[in-house]
Design an enzyme around this catalytic site. Sequence first.
Site, PDB file in Angstrom:
ATOM      1  N   GLU A 269      30.142  21.088  33.941  1.00 30.05           N
ATOM      2  CA  GLU A 269      29.215  20.778  33.353  1.00 30.05           C
ATOM      3  C   GLU A 269      29.739  19.107  32.444  1.00 30.05           C
ATOM      4  O   GLU A 269      29.421  18.974  31.752  1.00 30.05           O
ATOM      5  CB  GLU A 269      29.011  21.438  32.431  1.00 30.05           C
ATOM      6  CG  GLU A 269      27.994  21.770  33.196  1.00 30.05           C
ATOM      7  CD  GLU A 269      27.414  23.516  32.377  1.00 30.05           C
ATOM      8  OE1 GLU A 269      28.050  23.528  31.039  1.00 30.05           O
ATOM      9  OE2 GLU A 269      26.214  24.291  32.872  1.00 30.05           O
ATOM     10  N   ASP A 342      24.978  32.549  36.542  1.00 34.36           N
ATOM     11  CA  ASP A 342      25.309  32.127  34.787  1.00 34.36           C
ATOM     12  C   ASP A 342      24.112  32.956  34.127  1.00 34.36           C
ATOM     13  O   ASP A 342      23.679  32.848  33.613  1.00 34.36           O
ATOM     14  CB  ASP A 342      24.463  30.520  34.431  1.00 34.36           C
ATOM     15  CG  ASP A 342      25.128  30.350  32.836  1.00 34.36           C
ATOM     16  OD1 ASP A 342      26.029  30.999  32.882  1.00 34.36           O
ATOM     17  OD2 ASP A 342      24.760  28.995  33.280  1.00 34.36           O
ATOM     18  N   GLU A 370      22.406  34.562  25.790  1.00 35.27           N
ATOM     19  CA  GLU A 370      21.475  33.676  25.546  1.00 35.27           C
ATOM     20  C   GLU A 370      20.542  33.914  26.919  1.00 35.27           C
ATOM     21  O   GLU A 370      19.158  33.351  26.835  1.00 35.27           O
ATOM     22  CB  GLU A 370      22.740  32.760  26.336  1.00 35.27           C
ATOM     23  CG  GLU A 370      22.074  31.596  27.318  1.00 35.27           C
ATOM     24  CD  GLU A 370      23.202  30.061  27.824  1.00 35.27           C
ATOM     25  OE1 GLU A 370      24.720  30.567  27.377  1.00 35.27           O
ATOM     26  OE2 GLU A 370      22.386  29.481  27.892  1.00 35.27           O
TER      27      GLU A 370
HETATM   28  C1  BDP Z   1      25.877  28.194  29.791  1.00 35.80           C
HETATM   29  C2  BDP Z   1      25.538  27.165  29.086  1.00 35.80           C
HETATM   30  C3  BDP Z   1      26.259  26.426  28.333  1.00 35.80           C
HETATM   31  C4  BDP Z   1      27.403  26.808  28.140  1.00 35.80           C
HETATM   32  C5  BDP Z   1      28.276  26.770  29.781  1.00 35.80           C
HETATM   33  C6  BDP Z   1      29.167  27.802  30.465  1.00 35.80           C
HETATM   34  O1  BDP Z   1      23.956  27.479  28.795  1.00 35.80           O
HETATM   35  O2  BDP Z   1      25.692  26.104  26.704  1.00 35.80           O
HETATM   36  O3  BDP Z   1      28.523  25.550  27.783  1.00 35.80           O
HETATM   37  O4  BDP Z   1      27.183  27.586  30.674  1.00 35.80           O
HETATM   38  O5  BDP Z   1      29.978  29.006  30.357  1.00 35.80           O
HETATM   39  O6  BDP Z   1      26.169  29.178  30.425  1.00 35.80           O
HETATM   40  O7  BDP Z   1      30.340  26.435  29.870  1.00 35.80           O
END
Ligand code: BDP
Length: 696
Positions: A269, A342, A370
Amino acid sequence: MNYFKRRVSLVLFLIFALTLNAQNGHDIWLQNKKAKPVNVTTTKQSPTIDIAKNELINGWQGAEGSTITLTIKKDKSLHTDGFKITPTSIQANTDLGILYGVYELLRKQQTESTIKDESINPSYDRRVLNHWDNPNGSIERGYAGKSLFWHFGKDSLDVTESDIKLWKEYARANASVGINGAVLNNVNASPMMLTQGYLEKVKAIADVLRPYGVKTYLSIKFSSPSLIGGLKTSDPLDAEVIKWWNNKVKDIYKLIPDFGGFLVKASSEGQPGPQDYGRTHADGANMLADAFKPFNGIVMWRAFVYIANDEDRAKQAYNEFVHLDGKFRDNVIIQVKNGPIDFQPREPFSPLFGALKKTAIMPELQITQEYLGHSIHLAYLAPMWKEFLDSDTYQEGKGSTVAKTTDGSLFDQKISAIAGVANTGLDNNWTGHTFAQSNWYAFGRLAWNHELSNEQIADEWVKLTFSPFDLSNSENKTDFSKSDWSNNFLKPVKQMMLDSREAIVDYMMPLGLHHIFSANEHYGPGPWYGPARARKDWTSLYYHKADSLGIGFDRTPTGSNATIQYEEPLRSQLNNIETCPENVLLWFHHVPWDYKMKNGKSLWDNLAYRYDAGVKKVREFQKIWDMAKPYVDNQRFVEVQSKLRNQSRNAQVWKDACLLYFQEFSNMPIPYDIERPMHDLEDLKISTMKRPLDYK
Ligand code: BDP
């Protein structure tokens, strides 16, 4: 003082006075109980043993005047911090084992469970909270106020008496459920965290957590050598970079001799990582692991990696890591989210579990909600985690559950660990929603013993958190009896908890739907979300693929073939639409709207019934809670009641949004025996963009 200021102070004073004696939830599952006198004898003295002793003296609910002995003695049947317990003794290899034994004994007393003579060992050696806390005090995906550790502003590195008090309470809460590690900062890490001022604050925190057995860890930014070290590169194979990390790790151990290690989100990411320099994840992880070797520290390297290409996102982590199996140092552990996408309300397990056979791998669960309604919706998550841990990977034959592939029982691994993304913050009750405390509790309990049942954990938590009875005091201060409490509060509230996660799946994403939220807030519905210029795998359209023919992501060989990553016979079971479990059907198949499901009704009807069932369930929860009023203190009652109302409204929004939107593709009527939608689709499209979706 001007008029306005005086008014504000008056209001603040009144609020303070009103809440003075109220139960604000801060005591979580560690409610003060009047203790009976007890004698404690120990063979050793240490800060940890002192805590153990004090806990017994302040919480003893057994026979008055008993003598209890705490003994440290080498015993091969006990692993790490396991312990032997009898009603009057605790024996362990370590001081921490004694402390855990004490908490077990007190928990058993308070929940009125029988105390047998038994040896109890932890399922995982490292049971770690991941705090996604930023140096400015904000928390990524945090719904319970600001960070417990970091504050905004120029005094952000100060350590006050009240910080220390809070950290102690935090450490105690963790120790009481066996959590023995905390990563103090966000995986999207700021390089600042490795600078001297921050490290000194980490030391201050570590000093408070240490006697409770909670080790500190940090998340790091992979490009720190160039960002704060003045180097030209952060290439993990560069000699200067290696030296920089070695020195950094050495410096950390000078401050914190029992530091746990690093957690790393790299090449993920947008975060920098070894791939920026043409290196592999193994190159990156091993370089850090070597720096930790002399200190027994570890590297928790995350496998949450996916890029915007044509490959199904669900397949990417496996593709990236499986060919590196066996190439990692033995003090590296790969941290893998429970599902391949996720933290969705329901996902199948990530196919990496069991597939890495020569590399230790640890589950990452998300305690903060989340994707499950933030701290607004009531969701008891143990059932979700148990479903995952009990899933059969078949990787080493039948019975190769995820739990066994990670706890060291199937594979020979030096470290075993499990992580949970924390839901704590500065809110008075720590977690925003009183019931979200149960997830912090459940994470610890399951990490300690993944064979505990959802029911038992809920039972313990409700009793510890809400029981008004003081066992050491035969005089009942309440105007109801214990059996009234048990029938009218404990039982229904427990049932509500046990049903709560499935209710959320139903009104948000039933039958294997996933990631259909509005934009990036991950709260309200947005099945329509798909701006033309957005990254495809960050849109809802990518995940549900609804069209006039049907709905769902074909991950069988006719589609992305993600199922190839699962072992037989599971793979064939998932590939076949007839044998694929219906609760993940749309995860693996693009299913015609009129497809006949096991109950004889069409897919469309089933979808509608599930959404409706979810909403109805929350309405039931409201009733259960309203009826619980006489048995709970006013503040917690009102707070939960109000959150349930909000949840109910939002569940309705989810149902309406998804059914009205998908109906545009199915062109089928919403079954006439369910309640009609109450909103218009166009209004919902506008209002759900607000954060968080809330009609207050
Ligand atoms: C996602 C979240 C993000 C996190 C990412 C992670 O939306 O904020 O940084 O995972 O786990 O679920 O690195």
